[in-house]
Design an enzyme around this catalytic site. Sequence first.
Site, PDB file in Angstrom:
ATOM      1  N   GLN A  96      36.739  71.096  42.417  1.00 15.25           N
ATOM      2  CA  GLN A  96      37.119  71.907  41.317  1.00 15.25           C
ATOM      3  C   GLN A  96      35.758  71.876  40.450  1.00 15.25           C
ATOM      4  O   GLN A  96      35.258  72.795  39.783  1.00 15.25           O
ATOM      5  CB  GLN A  96      38.207  71.114  40.250  1.00 15.25           C
ATOM      6  N   ASP A 119      35.701  59.870  35.379  1.00 13.66           N
ATOM      7  CA  ASP A 119      36.934  59.245  35.058  1.00 13.66           C
ATOM      8  C   ASP A 119      37.164  59.069  33.688  1.00 13.66           C
ATOM      9  O   ASP A 119      36.530  58.502  33.026  1.00 13.66           O
ATOM     10  CB  ASP A 119      37.195  58.056  36.032  1.00 13.66           C
ATOM     11  N   ALA A 120      38.215  59.970  33.105  1.00 11.30           N
ATOM     12  CA  ALA A 120      38.620  59.978  31.664  1.00 11.30           C
ATOM     13  C   ALA A 120      38.876  58.432  31.286  1.00 11.30           C
ATOM     14  O   ALA A 120      38.925  58.084  30.002  1.00 11.30           O
ATOM     15  CB  ALA A 120      39.949  60.796  31.352  1.00 11.30           C
ATOM     16  N   GLU A 137      46.219  69.603  29.372  1.00 15.66           N
ATOM     17  CA  GLU A 137      47.301  69.189  30.617  1.00 15.66           C
ATOM     18  C   GLU A 137      46.781  68.152  31.497  1.00 15.66           C
ATOM     19  O   GLU A 137      46.873  68.505  32.651  1.00 15.66           O
ATOM     20  CB  GLU A 137      47.876  70.521  31.169  1.00 15.66           C
ATOM     21  N   HIS A 141      48.457  62.853  34.232  1.00 13.99           N
ATOM     22  CA  HIS A 141      47.745  62.552  35.338  1.00 13.99           C
ATOM     23  C   HIS A 141      47.200  60.879  35.079  1.00 13.99           C
ATOM     24  O   HIS A 141      46.839  60.217  36.203  1.00 13.99           O
ATOM     25  CB  HIS A 141      46.615  63.062  36.182  1.00 13.99           C
TER      26      HIS A 141
HETATM   27  C1  SAM Z   1      46.781  70.352  35.430  1.00 20.40           C
HETATM   28  S1  SAM Z   1      45.183  70.418  36.018  1.00 20.40           S
HETATM   29  C2  SAM Z   1      44.494  71.184  34.192  1.00 20.40           C
HETATM   30  C3  SAM Z   1      43.089  71.763  34.466  1.00 20.40           C
HETATM   31  C4  SAM Z   1      42.325  72.432  33.350  1.00 20.40           C
HETATM   32  N1  SAM Z   1      42.445  71.593  32.027  1.00 20.40           N
HETATM   33  C5  SAM Z   1      43.054  73.865  32.980  1.00 20.40           C
HETATM   34  O1  SAM Z   1      43.822  73.882  31.978  1.00 20.40           O
HETATM   35  O2  SAM Z   1      42.714  74.545  33.676  1.00 20.40           O
HETATM   36  C6  SAM Z   1      44.731  68.685  35.497  1.00 20.40           C
HETATM   37  C7  SAM Z   1      43.188  68.451  35.586  1.00 20.40           C
HETATM   38  O3  SAM Z   1      43.149  66.978  35.225  1.00 20.40           O
HETATM   39  C8  SAM Z   1      41.995  66.262  36.073  1.00 20.40           C
HETATM   40  N2  SAM Z   1      42.136  64.712  35.891  1.00 20.40           N
HETATM   41  C9  SAM Z   1      43.294  64.360  36.248  1.00 20.40           C
HETATM   42  N3  SAM Z   1      42.937  62.917  36.207  1.00 20.40           N
HETATM   43  C10 SAM Z   1      41.756  62.729  35.718  1.00 20.40           C
HETATM   44  C11 SAM Z   1      41.106  61.730  35.282  1.00 20.40           C
HETATM   45  N4  SAM Z   1      41.417  60.403  35.291  1.00 20.40           N
HETATM   46  N5  SAM Z   1      39.799  61.747  34.580  1.00 20.40           N
HETATM   47  C12 SAM Z   1      39.381  63.175  34.777  1.00 20.40           C
HETATM   48  N6  SAM Z   1      39.890  64.127  34.942  1.00 20.40           N
HETATM   49  C13 SAM Z   1      41.255  64.117  35.378  1.00 20.40           C
HETATM   50  C14 SAM Z   1      42.550  67.121  37.461  1.00 20.40           C
HETATM   51  O4  SAM Z   1      41.532  66.827  38.292  1.00 20.40           O
HETATM   52  C15 SAM Z   1      42.767  68.145  37.082  1.00 20.40           C
HETATM   53  O5  SAM Z   1      41.331  69.158  37.000  1.00 20.40           O
END
Ligand code: SAM
Length: 269
Positions: A96, A119-120, A137, A141
Amino acid sequence: MFDSYSVKVGEYYDQVNDLTRTMFEDNIHFGYWADPLGGGSLAEAGEAMTGQVIARLEASAGHTVLDVGCGVGKPAVRLARETGAVVKGVNVSRNQIEVANSLAQAEGLQDRLVFEIADAMNLPYADDSFDRVWALESMFHMPDRGQVMGEMARVLKPGGRLVIADLVLHGTLDDTAAAVVEQFCFQSTARSVEHIENYPRLVEKAGLELIDLTDVSEETRSTGEAVAPTFDMLLDAIGEEGVAAAKKTWTGLFDLPQYGYALLTARKP
Ligand SMILES: C[S@@+](CC[C@H](N)C(=O)[O-])C[C@H]1O[C@@H](n2cnc3c(N)ncnc32)[C@H](O)[C@@H]1O
């Protein structure tokens, strides 16, 4: 150091990158229908959701914005273009991030729009670095929502604003409803779905002040029906039964009376 569940989520999005890009036309989130009975495509509703979040963020030129869980960067491109802000996006999926940086280049925005792997749970930025932070959103996760709220609050400058869009639940779940939510989480690598009434406490615990918590459950509920037909793309990979099961898991969530979606705005004192 990445949390092991964050690594798993990154691998999931690496794998489903092409599929989710097609399904959601790069706004990889639920749609927002201002008039839930008025029709309108998923693509339009996806843009409308991005618009809802941008409006709440109140970003402008001169601001630095952090996009936590940036997907393939489509919402951040719109944010950078519409507001003139400098935007950084973070994500745990390498595929991504690659797409997102190509998109920034293609739009000629690479000077003020950069995407990187992080990583958030442990944001690699100094305290008080950003004027605005959004998590469109990505919260469902997160291995630990409280820790991520703390990280987002830490990197926000005093006076800065946080906007979250997240799937939530209303009321209590009986065993059947709990099983539906669990199945959805499994299918989507969502770690947990928060009860809407817990969000104000999470905001307070992170040292932030709640400005607004808007329940947009009905404006987003049509996402179930709008997305379900796109599972047909998986026919060759998982067969008819697999597709039917995936659709049932997906739509089951939106049919629950406890289904909800919230838009939250907070500020750092
Ligand atoms: C449902 S998608 C939303 C993507 C974007 N915000 C959008 O609206 O198009 C969730 C996103 O959160 C990212 N994500 C999940 N856990 C994460 C983490 N611990 N740190 C950073 N990003 C994370 C995923 O890789 C994905 O890109």
